[in-house]
Design a protein around this motif. Sequence first.
Motif, PDB file in Angstrom:
ATOM      1  N   VAL A 287       0.827  -1.052   0.042  1.00 39.24           N
ATOM      2  CA  VAL A 287      -0.026  -0.048  -0.049  1.00 39.24           C
ATOM      3  C   VAL A 287       0.866   1.197   0.083  1.00 39.24           C
ATOM      4  O   VAL A 287       1.653   1.336   0.947  1.00 39.24           O
ATOM      5  N   PRO A 288       0.946   2.014  -1.072  1.00 39.04           N
ATOM      6  CA  PRO A 288       0.249   1.925  -2.170  1.00 39.04           C
ATOM      7  C   PRO A 288       0.773   0.969  -3.188  1.00 39.04           C
ATOM      8  O   PRO A 288       1.754   0.529  -2.965  1.00 39.04           O
ATOM      9  N   ASN A 289       0.084   0.378  -4.153  1.00 32.35           N
ATOM     10  CA  ASN A 289       0.408  -0.416  -5.307  1.00 32.35           C
ATOM     11  C   ASN A 289       1.282   0.085  -6.244  1.00 32.35           C
ATOM     12  O   ASN A 289       1.543   1.618  -5.924  1.00 32.35           O
ATOM     13  N   LYS A 290       1.770  -0.196  -7.108  1.00 33.22           N
ATOM     14  CA  LYS A 290       3.037   0.161  -7.950  1.00 33.22           C
ATOM     15  C   LYS A 290       2.469   1.217  -8.949  1.00 33.22           C
ATOM     16  O   LYS A 290       3.016   2.427  -8.814  1.00 33.22           O
ATOM     17  N   THR A 291       1.316   1.325  -9.186  1.00 32.83           N
ATOM     18  CA  THR A 291       0.763   2.439 -10.070  1.00 32.83           C
ATOM     19  C   THR A 291       0.656   3.596  -9.167  1.00 32.83           C
ATOM     20  O   THR A 291       0.822   4.669  -9.684  1.00 32.83           O
ATOM     21  N   HIS A 292      -0.166   3.473  -8.027  1.00 30.76           N
ATOM     22  CA  HIS A 292      -0.256   4.510  -7.170  1.00 30.76           C
ATOM     23  C   HIS A 292       1.203   5.117  -6.626  1.00 30.76           C
ATOM     24  O   HIS A 292       1.375   6.462  -6.196  1.00 30.76           O
ATOM     25  N   TRP A 293       2.187   4.248  -6.342  1.00 29.11           N
ATOM     26  CA  TRP A 293       3.182   4.693  -5.971  1.00 29.11           C
ATOM     27  C   TRP A 293       3.995   5.255  -6.875  1.00 29.11           C
ATOM     28  O   TRP A 293       4.548   6.495  -6.681  1.00 29.11           O
ATOM     29  N   ASP A 294       3.890   4.953  -8.295  1.00 29.37           N
ATOM     30  CA  ASP A 294       4.668   5.641  -9.304  1.00 29.37           C
ATOM     31  C   ASP A 294       3.849   7.103  -9.361  1.00 29.37           C
ATOM     32  O   ASP A 294       4.638   8.347  -9.637  1.00 29.37           O
ATOM     33  N   LEU A 295       2.738   7.166  -9.325  1.00 30.89           N
ATOM     34  CA  LEU A 295       2.147   8.327  -9.359  1.00 30.89           C
ATOM     35  C   LEU A 295       2.462   9.451  -8.048  1.00 30.89           C
ATOM     36  O   LEU A 295       2.747  10.625  -8.363  1.00 30.89           O
ATOM     37  N   ALA A 296       2.621   8.851  -6.915  1.00 30.84           N
ATOM     38  CA  ALA A 296       3.072   9.605  -5.849  1.00 30.84           C
ATOM     39  C   ALA A 296       4.565  10.285  -5.972  1.00 30.84           C
ATOM     40  O   ALA A 296       4.662  11.388  -5.580  1.00 30.84           O
ATOM     41  N   VAL A 297       5.443   9.513  -6.455  1.00 36.32           N
ATOM     42  CA  VAL A 297       6.832   9.886  -6.693  1.00 36.32           C
ATOM     43  C   VAL A 297       6.795  10.824  -7.847  1.00 36.32           C
ATOM     44  O   VAL A 297       7.558  12.021  -7.746  1.00 36.32           O
ATOM     45  N   ARG A 318       5.765   3.375   2.006  1.00 38.67           N
ATOM     46  CA  ARG A 318       4.804   2.157   1.585  1.00 38.67           C
ATOM     47  C   ARG A 318       4.733   1.268   2.694  1.00 38.67           C
ATOM     48  O   ARG A 318       5.619   1.072   3.346  1.00 38.67           O
ATOM     49  N   SER A 319       3.370   0.807   2.656  1.00 33.11           N
ATOM     50  CA  SER A 319       3.213  -0.478   3.844  1.00 33.11           C
ATOM     51  C   SER A 319       3.088  -1.724   3.042  1.00 33.11           C
ATOM     52  O   SER A 319       2.506  -1.944   2.180  1.00 33.11           O
ATOM     53  N   SER A 320       3.858  -2.774   3.418  1.00 32.82           N
ATOM     54  CA  SER A 320       3.885  -4.251   2.963  1.00 32.82           C
ATOM     55  C   SER A 320       3.268  -5.124   3.929  1.00 32.82           C
ATOM     56  O   SER A 320       3.749  -5.121   5.053  1.00 32.82           O
ATOM     57  N   ARG A 321       2.290  -5.959   3.316  1.00 31.94           N
ATOM     58  CA  ARG A 321       1.670  -6.616   4.305  1.00 31.94           C
ATOM     59  C   ARG A 321       1.914  -8.107   3.610  1.00 31.94           C
ATOM     60  O   ARG A 321       1.220  -8.278   2.484  1.00 31.94           O
ATOM     61  N   VAL A 322       2.557  -9.076   4.359  1.00 32.30           N
ATOM     62  CA  VAL A 322       2.816 -10.404   3.706  1.00 32.30           C
ATOM     63  C   VAL A 322       2.016 -11.474   4.778  1.00 32.30           C
ATOM     64  O   VAL A 322       2.235 -11.217   6.086  1.00 32.30           O
ATOM     65  N   LEU A 323       1.430 -12.204   4.099  1.00 31.49           N
ATOM     66  CA  LEU A 323       0.690 -13.307   4.630  1.00 31.49           C
ATOM     67  C   LEU A 323       1.474 -14.614   4.708  1.00 31.49           C
ATOM     68  O   LEU A 323       1.755 -15.100   3.509  1.00 31.49           O
ATOM     69  N   THR A 324       1.692 -15.248   5.738  1.00 36.56           N
ATOM     70  CA  THR A 324       2.537 -16.600   5.747  1.00 36.56           C
ATOM     71  C   THR A 324       1.576 -17.781   6.315  1.00 36.56           C
ATOM     72  O   THR A 324       0.455 -17.381   6.742  1.00 36.56           O
ATOM     73  N   ALA A 325       2.033 -18.926   6.058  1.00 32.64           N
ATOM     74  CA  ALA A 325       0.945 -20.050   6.297  1.00 32.64           C
ATOM     75  C   ALA A 325       1.044 -20.395   7.704  1.00 32.64           C
ATOM     76  O   ALA A 325       0.356 -21.270   8.148  1.00 32.64           O
ATOM     77  N   THR A 326       2.085 -20.221   8.360  1.00 36.47           N
ATOM     78  CA  THR A 326       2.372 -20.626   9.931  1.00 36.47           C
ATOM     79  C   THR A 326       2.543 -19.233  10.763  1.00 36.47           C
ATOM     80  O   THR A 326       2.910 -18.300  10.210  1.00 36.47           O
ATOM     81  N   LYS A 518      -2.711  -9.832  16.242  1.00 41.30           N
ATOM     82  CA  LYS A 518      -3.416 -11.200  16.040  1.00 41.30           C
ATOM     83  C   LYS A 518      -4.381 -11.189  14.950  1.00 41.30           C
ATOM     84  O   LYS A 518      -5.002 -12.170  14.521  1.00 41.30           O
ATOM     85  N   ARG A 519      -5.214 -10.003  14.607  1.00 40.87           N
ATOM     86  CA  ARG A 519      -6.175  -9.713  13.916  1.00 40.87           C
ATOM     87  C   ARG A 519      -5.821  -9.653  12.373  1.00 40.87           C
ATOM     88  O   ARG A 519      -4.729  -8.655  12.590  1.00 40.87           O
ATOM     89  N   ILE A 520      -6.219 -10.381  11.526  1.00 41.51           N
ATOM     90  CA  ILE A 520      -5.569 -10.326  10.225  1.00 41.51           C
ATOM     91  C   ILE A 520      -6.472  -9.498   9.457  1.00 41.51           C
ATOM     92  O   ILE A 520      -7.465  -9.779   9.030  1.00 41.51           O
ATOM     93  N   LEU A 521      -5.811  -8.326   8.664  1.00 40.78           N
ATOM     94  CA  LEU A 521      -6.418  -7.487   7.684  1.00 40.78           C
ATOM     95  C   LEU A 521      -5.500  -7.572   6.580  1.00 40.78           C
ATOM     96  O   LEU A 521      -4.425  -7.241   6.412  1.00 40.78           O
ATOM     97  N   VAL A 522      -6.332  -7.822   5.407  1.00 45.75           N
ATOM     98  CA  VAL A 522      -5.686  -7.842   3.868  1.00 45.75           C
ATOM     99  C   VAL A 522      -6.175  -6.616   3.177  1.00 45.75           C
ATOM    100  O   VAL A 522      -7.277  -6.630   2.822  1.00 45.75           O
ATOM    101  N   HIS A 523      -5.179  -5.791   2.986  1.00 44.63           N
ATOM    102  CA  HIS A 523      -5.727  -4.456   2.348  1.00 44.63           C
ATOM    103  C   HIS A 523      -5.372  -4.590   0.608  1.00 44.63           C
ATOM    104  O   HIS A 523      -4.191  -5.110   0.313  1.00 44.63           O
TER     105      HIS A 523
END
Length: 523
Positions: A287-297, A318-326, A518-523
């Motif tokens: 957040v943001p994705n690449k398109t919005h990041w390029d626009l911001a720069v 930018r904020s990176s959210r990474v989901l893992t299996a464990t 502990k609560r998981i939100l995916v943006h």
Amino acid sequence: MAATGAGRHYVARFVDSELTKCTLSYSQHSSCRQSIQVFHNKFQVCTLSMNGCQGDPKLPVGTIETRTLAAVPSPDLAMDRLNLAIGDLKYSPPPFSSGIIRLQVPIQQRIEAIEWLHAQNQILPRCFFSGRRSRANGANLLVDMTNGNGHNSFGQNLLSVAGVGSAVFFRQLHPFSYDDWRSITRFLSLKCPLIRAYGAIRFDARANISREWEAFGSFYFTVPQVEFDELEGSSILAVTVAWDNALSWTWDEAIDSLEATTHQVASVVVMLRKEASGELILSNNHVPNKTHWDLAVKRALQTINRSSSPLIKVVLARSSRVLTATDIDPITWLACLQVEGENAYQFCLQPPNAPAFIGNTPEQLFHRKWLSISSEAMAGTRARGGSRTLDLQIEHDLLSSPKDHLEFTIVRESIQNKLESVCDRVVVEPKKTVRKLRRIQHLFAQLAGNLKREDDEFEILSYLHPTPAVCGFPTETARLFISETEMFDRGMYAGPVGWFGGGESEFAVGIRSALVEKRILVH
């Protein structure tokens, strides 16, 4: 926005985000940094204590004491001794309506504070702070301990501190103020240097607080109920009780709360394997994705180029959210980062029912001892070379780069000007050199001065944060650009992280950090 199923949790890798900086020219540039958020599992929450910010900041507490008991060979014996002392204290209350008392037991072996914290079965709240160990003395506190009779004094550097529970905490939604600082310092004393308040302050206190940062407020500090101090050749286990009748937190309530926390504390400490386990990554979102990041720069560069704009530099994130299996334990993760961060601060801050904010940052905001204060300027980045010859070539390129010199000069002169506003004299030495970390190297300068008075500690914290290295220049123009452009809440990321103590304080810049919830939100 979507929720994940049970057993799936976020984890994130720390990045040396300096390597992703974007530049327009030698004189005008936009920098990029990365914030990372991670999510985790369940905890045991201790009894809530009093919020010290709700008291009268001008009214001193009745007593501030540290009592040192006889040394023992192990943590379990130290806990036994402290439990006996708490029992004695319970039935001999001090004749004061408010106060704070620390009981401490030296342990005749060095045990890593982070290993002790890992053994505590996720008791909340919890905190951890470790200084930069590569310095011979640096800002590490020299601890003078005495036994119960006041004899056999010795000194050792305090390396790391871990704590659980909260004897007193400090949290508000409004920006950190002078009265809030006074509310903290009324529980501190020059005579008790190990009674400290650990915490962090938001990058931008005027920005709206998102849900994942709510428990931290605009700032959050805590004096732990149970604390483990790692010294150079030994350790200390301590408990702290604080009370204030004016805050409806009586002596009896404070002692009962302390006993409830000590009953949860484990005395068996097992050595941690400081190795990354290699988790399976299910998804990785920015957040943001690449398109919005390029626009911001692009927008930042256009603003800097505009002749009517005062903006010279802005640092976007930018904020990176990474989901893992464990599941990933943030304390185990932080322990692994100690291997990477020999010349960095490590920290963990987790209020009750809240995420864990952890980090591994090389950037010092300031260190104060008495009236002496020091700060650092770091800017400009290169990777380390694979050989000594290549590393020296890269260092020479960094030192001779006009663009990096300008960026570094902006940071150094900004810090120097702010120090000069509250100091009698400021010395910059060295004016420009290279600080080498494990994977990257930065331009670096050390600044030192003498505060005109101790109350200037609050002013210097307010003046120095945020530095151009994490915000931009001019500061207010850059801050406004960030608040209008970024699509997420920085929270404590890039804010001051550290501690206040009696006669001493130290703060780092909370970059290269992660939020584990502990609560998981995916943006």
